[in-house]
Write a protein that holds these residues in place. Structure first.
Motif, PDB file in Angstrom:
ATOM      1  N   ALA A  94      20.407  -0.985  15.152  1.00  0.00           N
ATOM      2  CA  ALA A  94      19.216  -0.772  14.327  1.00  0.00           C
ATOM      3  C   ALA A  94      18.078  -0.371  15.260  1.00  0.00           C
ATOM      4  O   ALA A  94      17.335  -1.214  15.765  1.00  0.00           O
ATOM      5  N   ALA A  95      17.966   0.931  15.504  1.00  0.00           N
ATOM      6  CA  ALA A  95      17.018   1.452  16.485  1.00  0.00           C
ATOM      7  C   ALA A  95      15.586   1.451  15.915  1.00  0.00           C
ATOM      8  O   ALA A  95      15.393   1.717  14.730  1.00  0.00           O
ATOM      9  N   MET A  96      14.553   1.057  16.703  1.00  0.00           N
ATOM     10  CA  MET A  96      14.721   1.084  18.143  1.00  0.00           C
ATOM     11  C   MET A  96      15.246  -0.237  18.722  1.00  0.00           C
ATOM     12  O   MET A  96      16.026  -0.220  19.665  1.00  0.00           O
ATOM     13  N   ASN A  97      14.850  -1.374  18.147  1.00  0.00           N
ATOM     14  CA  ASN A  97      15.309  -2.620  18.769  1.00  0.00           C
ATOM     15  C   ASN A  97      15.310  -3.786  17.785  1.00  0.00           C
ATOM     16  O   ASN A  97      14.940  -4.905  18.120  1.00  0.00           O
ATOM     17  N   PHE A 113      30.396  -6.084  16.681  1.00  0.00           N
ATOM     18  CA  PHE A 113      29.412  -6.122  17.764  1.00  0.00           C
ATOM     19  C   PHE A 113      28.127  -5.437  17.329  1.00  0.00           C
ATOM     20  O   PHE A 113      28.081  -4.748  16.302  1.00  0.00           O
ATOM     21  N   VAL A 114      27.079  -5.658  18.118  1.00  0.00           N
ATOM     22  CA  VAL A 114      25.810  -4.952  17.936  1.00  0.00           C
ATOM     23  C   VAL A 114      25.402  -4.354  19.272  1.00  0.00           C
ATOM     24  O   VAL A 114      25.812  -4.820  20.342  1.00  0.00           O
ATOM     25  N   ARG A 115      24.596  -3.317  19.189  1.00  0.00           N
ATOM     26  CA  ARG A 115      23.958  -2.760  20.387  1.00  0.00           C
ATOM     27  C   ARG A 115      22.485  -3.124  20.333  1.00  0.00           C
ATOM     28  O   ARG A 115      21.805  -2.863  19.331  1.00  0.00           O
ATOM     29  N   ILE A 116      21.995  -3.754  21.399  1.00  0.00           N
ATOM     30  CA  ILE A 116      20.581  -4.113  21.493  1.00  0.00           C
ATOM     31  C   ILE A 116      19.980  -3.334  22.664  1.00  0.00           C
ATOM     32  O   ILE A 116      20.245  -3.648  23.832  1.00  0.00           O
ATOM     33  N   PRO A 117      19.181  -2.320  22.391  1.00  0.00           N
ATOM     34  CA  PRO A 117      18.688  -1.435  23.450  1.00  0.00           C
ATOM     35  C   PRO A 117      17.755  -2.093  24.463  1.00  0.00           C
ATOM     36  O   PRO A 117      17.759  -1.729  25.640  1.00  0.00           O
ATOM     37  N   VAL A 118      16.900  -3.031  24.014  1.00  0.00           N
ATOM     38  CA  VAL A 118      15.962  -3.684  24.944  1.00  0.00           C
ATOM     39  C   VAL A 118      16.220  -5.182  24.864  1.00  0.00           C
ATOM     40  O   VAL A 118      15.695  -5.864  23.991  1.00  0.00           O
ATOM     41  N   VAL A 149      30.229 -12.093  16.973  1.00  0.00           N
ATOM     42  CA  VAL A 149      29.673 -10.744  17.079  1.00  0.00           C
ATOM     43  C   VAL A 149      29.187 -10.525  18.509  1.00  0.00           C
ATOM     44  O   VAL A 149      28.258 -11.196  18.969  1.00  0.00           O
ATOM     45  N   LYS A 150      29.810  -9.617  19.211  1.00  0.00           N
ATOM     46  CA  LYS A 150      29.454  -9.368  20.610  1.00  0.00           C
ATOM     47  C   LYS A 150      28.125  -8.619  20.715  1.00  0.00           C
ATOM     48  O   LYS A 150      27.785  -7.803  19.849  1.00  0.00           O
ATOM     49  N   ILE A 151      27.401  -8.906  21.787  1.00  0.00           N
ATOM     50  CA  ILE A 151      26.150  -8.195  22.077  1.00  0.00           C
ATOM     51  C   ILE A 151      26.395  -7.218  23.224  1.00  0.00           C
ATOM     52  O   ILE A 151      26.727  -7.626  24.339  1.00  0.00           O
ATOM     53  N   LEU A 152      26.255  -5.920  22.929  1.00  0.00           N
ATOM     54  CA  LEU A 152      26.283  -4.888  23.954  1.00  0.00           C
ATOM     55  C   LEU A 152      24.835  -4.541  24.260  1.00  0.00           C
ATOM     56  O   LEU A 152      24.114  -3.995  23.414  1.00  0.00           O
ATOM     57  N   ALA A 153      24.388  -4.914  25.446  1.00  0.00           N
ATOM     58  CA  ALA A 153      22.966  -4.827  25.789  1.00  0.00           C
ATOM     59  C   ALA A 153      22.707  -3.681  26.760  1.00  0.00           C
ATOM     60  O   ALA A 153      23.302  -3.625  27.839  1.00  0.00           O
ATOM     61  N   ASP A 154      21.811  -2.790  26.358  1.00  0.00           N
ATOM     62  CA  ASP A 154      21.339  -1.771  27.301  1.00  0.00           C
ATOM     63  C   ASP A 154      20.468  -2.421  28.363  1.00  0.00           C
ATOM     64  O   ASP A 154      19.802  -3.441  28.108  1.00  0.00           O
TER      65      ASP A 154
END
Length: 262
Positions: A94-97, A113-118, A149-154
């Motif tokens: 869910a961009a941006m963060n 999983f989710v992607r968390i950019p910041v 739910v895994k967190i893939l963190a930028d």
């Protein structure tokens, strides 16, 4: 459906770039059209042999830090329909963060999983300053009973600038792992820009969790990138002309997977 696992081989994760959602400047006014393209893209990615997909509100330029309610509802609705049509692991970005929206949708639809950019950095982007959210995100995940739910963190994510310029990529990587990230994403400076091999190597050297190349992966470099990284996220290179508004091309997806398996 098997969950997201990096143990057996490097993973290729394809992007489902949603067209603009309700409440954003470029929304076409037709949710059916937006949903149908997302579903078709997801099916194409699975057919081509992608290991997983990420559903993202990529069309929602100009991004805010968090989604408005109309965006969140639309992204949830689209994600639920996509989940009914594929059998590979699904992630939400869910961009941006907006970690709350991402984790909530993931919990609701059974995503992996989710992607968390910041996650651990303090960055500046065109919408202002984004503060790290690692503590809040991990607690929110716990409160949702969504620890699966895994967190893939930028770290030091594309399209941003570090506010604290003395913080090295290694510092960010160590912090992300210590704060509970399940995997780390490293990127180039902008969408479509190749993730520097040196950055991947530096992060791999200081962490014990998977490291994913998050931008600029294409047919010409995927073999080299995944010779080092544990996974790759691929988006714009799978669209005709690199235009993220275009549907995913089965031909380009197949070429990418074949290049990896040569």
């Amino acid at each position: 459906m098997k969950g997201l696992e990096f143990k057996e081989k490097a993973l290729v994760i394809g992007m489902v770039h949603c067209l603009a959602l309700p409440g954003t400047p470029d929304f076409c006014g037709d949710m059916k059209k937006v949903t149908e393209q997302a579903v078709k893209d997801a099916i194409t990615l699975e057919k081509a042999g992608m290991d997983a997909i990420i559903i993202e509100n990529m069309g929602d330029n100009v991004f805010g830090v968090n989604l408005d309610i109309e965006q969140s509802c639309a992204l949830a609705a689209i994600s639920a329909v996509v989940a009914q049509n594929v059998n590979i692991p699904i992630g939400i970005d869910a961009a941006m963060n907006d970690y709350k929206t991402a984790l909530s949708i993931a919990k609701a639809i059974g995503a992996d999983f989710v992607r968390i950019p910041v996650f651990v950095d303090t960055v500046e982007f065109f919408g202002g300053i984004i503060q790290p959210c690692a503590r809040e995100a991990v607690i929110f995940r716990k409160n949702l009973s969504a620890e699966n739910v895994k967190i893939l963190a930028d770290i030091q994510v594309k399209h941003t600038h570090m506010v604290l310029t003395h913080v090295s990529i290694e510092d960010s990587a160590r912090a992300a792992e210590a704060c509970g990230a399940d995997a780390i994403i490293v990127t180039g400076t902008h969408i479509g820009v190749e993730t520097p091999i040196d950055i991947i190597k530096r992060v791999k050297k200081v962490t014990n969790i998977p490291v994913i190349a998050g931008s600029g992966v294409k047919t010409g470099n995927i073999k080299e990138q995944l010779g080092i990284a544990d996974g790759a996220i691929v988006g714009s290179s799978l669209k005709e002309g690199g235009n993220i508004k275009n549907p995913v091309s089965l031909e380009l997806c197949t070429e990418l997977i074949n290049a990896l398996n040569v």
